[in-house]
Design an enzyme around this catalytic site. Structure first.
Site, PDB file in Angstrom:
ATOM      1  N   TYR A  69      -3.989  52.991  16.562  1.00 13.74           N
ATOM      2  CA  TYR A  69      -3.665  54.417  16.554  1.00 13.74           C
ATOM      3  C   TYR A  69      -4.881  55.176  16.050  1.00 13.74           C
ATOM      4  CZ  TYR A  69       0.370  57.456  17.280  1.00 13.74           C
ATOM      5  OH  TYR A  69       1.282  58.335  17.804  1.00 13.74           O
ATOM      6  N   GLU A  71      -5.472  59.088  16.168  1.00 11.66           N
ATOM      7  CA  GLU A  71      -5.415  60.540  16.364  1.00 11.66           C
ATOM      8  C   GLU A  71      -6.663  61.189  15.777  1.00 11.66           C
ATOM      9  OE1 GLU A  71      -0.808  62.019  16.521  1.00 11.66           O
ATOM     10  OE2 GLU A  71      -1.721  61.735  14.565  1.00 11.66           O
ATOM     11  N   ASP A 215     -12.401  71.440  39.310  1.00 13.14           N
ATOM     12  CA  ASP A 215     -11.514  70.274  39.298  1.00 13.14           C
ATOM     13  C   ASP A 215     -12.145  69.244  40.226  1.00 13.14           C
ATOM     14  OD1 ASP A 215      -9.556  68.378  39.389  1.00 13.14           O
ATOM     15  OD2 ASP A 215      -7.906  69.768  39.750  1.00 13.14           O
ATOM     16  N   THR A 241     -10.967  62.896  36.893  1.00  8.68           N
ATOM     17  CA  THR A 241     -10.321  61.624  36.582  1.00  8.68           C
ATOM     18  C   THR A 241     -11.405  60.569  36.459  1.00  8.68           C
ATOM     19  OG1 THR A 241     -10.012  61.154  38.932  1.00  8.68           O
ATOM     20  CG2 THR A 241      -8.166  62.167  37.763  1.00  8.68           C
ATOM     21  N   LYS A 244     -10.209  56.746  40.860  1.00  7.48           N
ATOM     22  CA  LYS A 244     -10.673  57.130  42.194  1.00  7.48           C
ATOM     23  C   LYS A 244     -12.038  56.492  42.481  1.00  7.48           C
ATOM     24  CE  LYS A 244      -7.961  61.396  42.340  1.00  7.48           C
ATOM     25  NZ  LYS A 244      -7.451  61.485  40.948  1.00  7.48           N
ATOM     26  N   ARG A 250      -7.307  54.383  34.921  1.00  9.19           N
ATOM     27  CA  ARG A 250      -6.584  55.622  35.192  1.00  9.19           C
ATOM     28  C   ARG A 250      -6.643  56.502  33.938  1.00  9.19           C
ATOM     29  NH1 ARG A 250      -4.114  55.770  39.789  1.00  9.19           N
ATOM     30  NH2 ARG A 250      -2.941  57.604  39.153  1.00  9.19           N
TER      31      ARG A 250
END
Length: 423
Positions: A69, A71, A215, A241, A244, A250
């Site tokens: 974890y 954060e 984008d 992303t 692709k 991903r």
């Protein structure tokens, strides 16, 4: 007083457990994974948004970093024990900024959509006007769909493409910008097969005092390999992303200048996301490292060469190719000249082992097909195979019964010569 020592029933976790371990522990899920590997190995993966990652990327995804974890950001976490994941994220950031020539990179976004959400959160307020490509012309859900947060929170104005050429109508973009004075302009598409003229969008944004958001989810891998122009010198924020064509895990990423770095970072965490997925960030670092190599540059250019060859093949087979070709990995085509609509074509092609999507037809009725060459290029296919795939498309759309089974066998033979997985 004597103390009785008991042996714990809890077994230690072994790093690097194999698929055989999964098979013994959870055969139901193991069967699904085996089946998916088989599907990917025996069918043609032509979905424009998909690719095959490297074994190194997969290794990072399945690493012990999945347990951590974290954060916050490197050096400022809300949890202890983050020294090593901090190092992994710093490497990912350094590699991303070097690869794309950006001043700042945020590599925590869980997806392309969450990257766009963070960009809007950093630059806009609910109710602000945004100019973006309309969904019927290739815009994404985050470009103003009423079913998406974008269409519910902001006032989107849609621009389109020229009815004759299928190319972006920059005169319309300028006219709409002058009329509506948007707070931001978004350039990018999920099905536009030509290069985006980022300089032209920057000129319009400057004229009306708007932010420019690129984008670049689809062309980002081509940009990394030098096979497509970069939006970084022109856009205030670039969203993308990491899968692709880029061939990473991903996930999403955001690039921007140093003046917007803090706003972007705070928009990702804590505003739109919680804990970072550190195993995915490590896998992104691996992918950025791979994308900086000459081998990847050669791959990116081959992706485009294959797309152009496939577009030419489809056109010669009677398909109506949108924009009469492509500059990228993307191809859009109308299947009506072959007597079927896009959805029917997708079903028949899938039955023959060729997997792709449908797309909207600008100024047309129904839907066409959208496909890409990233995955088949990763498998090592070239222009000869693209011509064969185009012929298989036509045969699949016109065949039935025994002929359809023969085409499926031909697809298996082709994928057997170009396997995506070794072992």
């Amino acid at each position: 007083m004597s103390v009785t020592h008991q042996t714990s029933s809890v077994q230690p976790v072994h790093v690097g457990t194999s698929f055989d371990t999964l098979r013994r522990q959870d055969p139901q899920i193991a069967d699904i994974l085996s089946g998916e590997a088989q599907r990917q190995s025996t069918t043609l993966q032509l979905i424009a948004a998909e690719n095959f990652t490297s074994p190194a990327v997969l290794a990072a995804l399945g690493s012990p970093l999945a347990n951590k974890y974290a954060e916050g950001y490197p050096g400022a976490r809300h949890h202890g024990g983050c020294e090593l994941v901090d190092a992994a994220e710093r490497i990912a950031i350094e590699r991303a900024t070097a690869l794309f020539g950006a001043q700042h990179a945020n590599v925590q976004s869980h997806s392309g959509s969450s990257a766009v959400l963070a960009a809007y959160a950093a630059l806009l307020k609910p109710g602000d006007t945004v100019l973006a490509m309309g969904l019927p012309y290739g815009g994404h859900l985050t470009h103003g769909s009423p079913a998406n947060f974008s269409g519910r929170w902001f006032d989107f104005i849609a621009y389109g493409v020229d009815a004759e050429t299928g190319l972006i109508d920059h005169d319309q973009v300028r006219a709409l910008a002058r009329q509506h004075r948007p707070k931001a302009i978004v350039c990018g598409s999920i099905s536009y097969p030509r290069h985006i003229d980022y300089a032209a969008f920057r000129d319009v944004a400057d004229e009306v005092g708007a932010y420019l958001i690129a984008d670049a989810a689809h062309p980002m891998g081509l940009i990394a390999g030098g096979a497509a122009p970069s939006p970084v010198p022109y856009a205030d924020v670039v969203c993308a992303t990491t899968h692709k064509v880029l061939r990473g895990p991903r996930g999403g990423m955001i690039l921007c200048g140093s003046e917007l770095a803090e706003r972007i970072d705070r928009a990702v965490f804590p505003f739109t996301q919680g804990g970072a997925q550190m195993h995915t960030i490590a896998a992104k670092a691996v992918a950025f490292g791979e994308a900086a190599t000459p081998a990847f540059a050669a791959y990116a250019h081959q992706v485009v060469a294959n797309a152009r060859a496939l577009a030419e093949g489809l056109e010669s087979e009677g398909f109506a190719v949108l924009t009469e070709g492509t500059d990228t990995h993307l191809i859009g085509a109308d299947t009506a000249p072959l007597g079927v609509d896009g959805r029917t074509a997708r079903g028949r092609l899938a039955a023959a082992g060729m997997v792709l999507d449908t797309c909207a037809l600008p100024y047309g009725d129904g839907r066409g097909i959208r496909l890409g060459t990233a995955a088949v290029t990763t498998q090592g296919m070239g222009r000869t195979e693209m011509a064969r795939i185009a012929a298989l498309f036509t045969a699949a759309l016109r065949s039935e019964g025994e002929q359809a089974r023969d085409i499926r066998d031909q697809v298996r033979e082709l994928t057997g010569r170009f396997p995506p997985f070794q072992g």
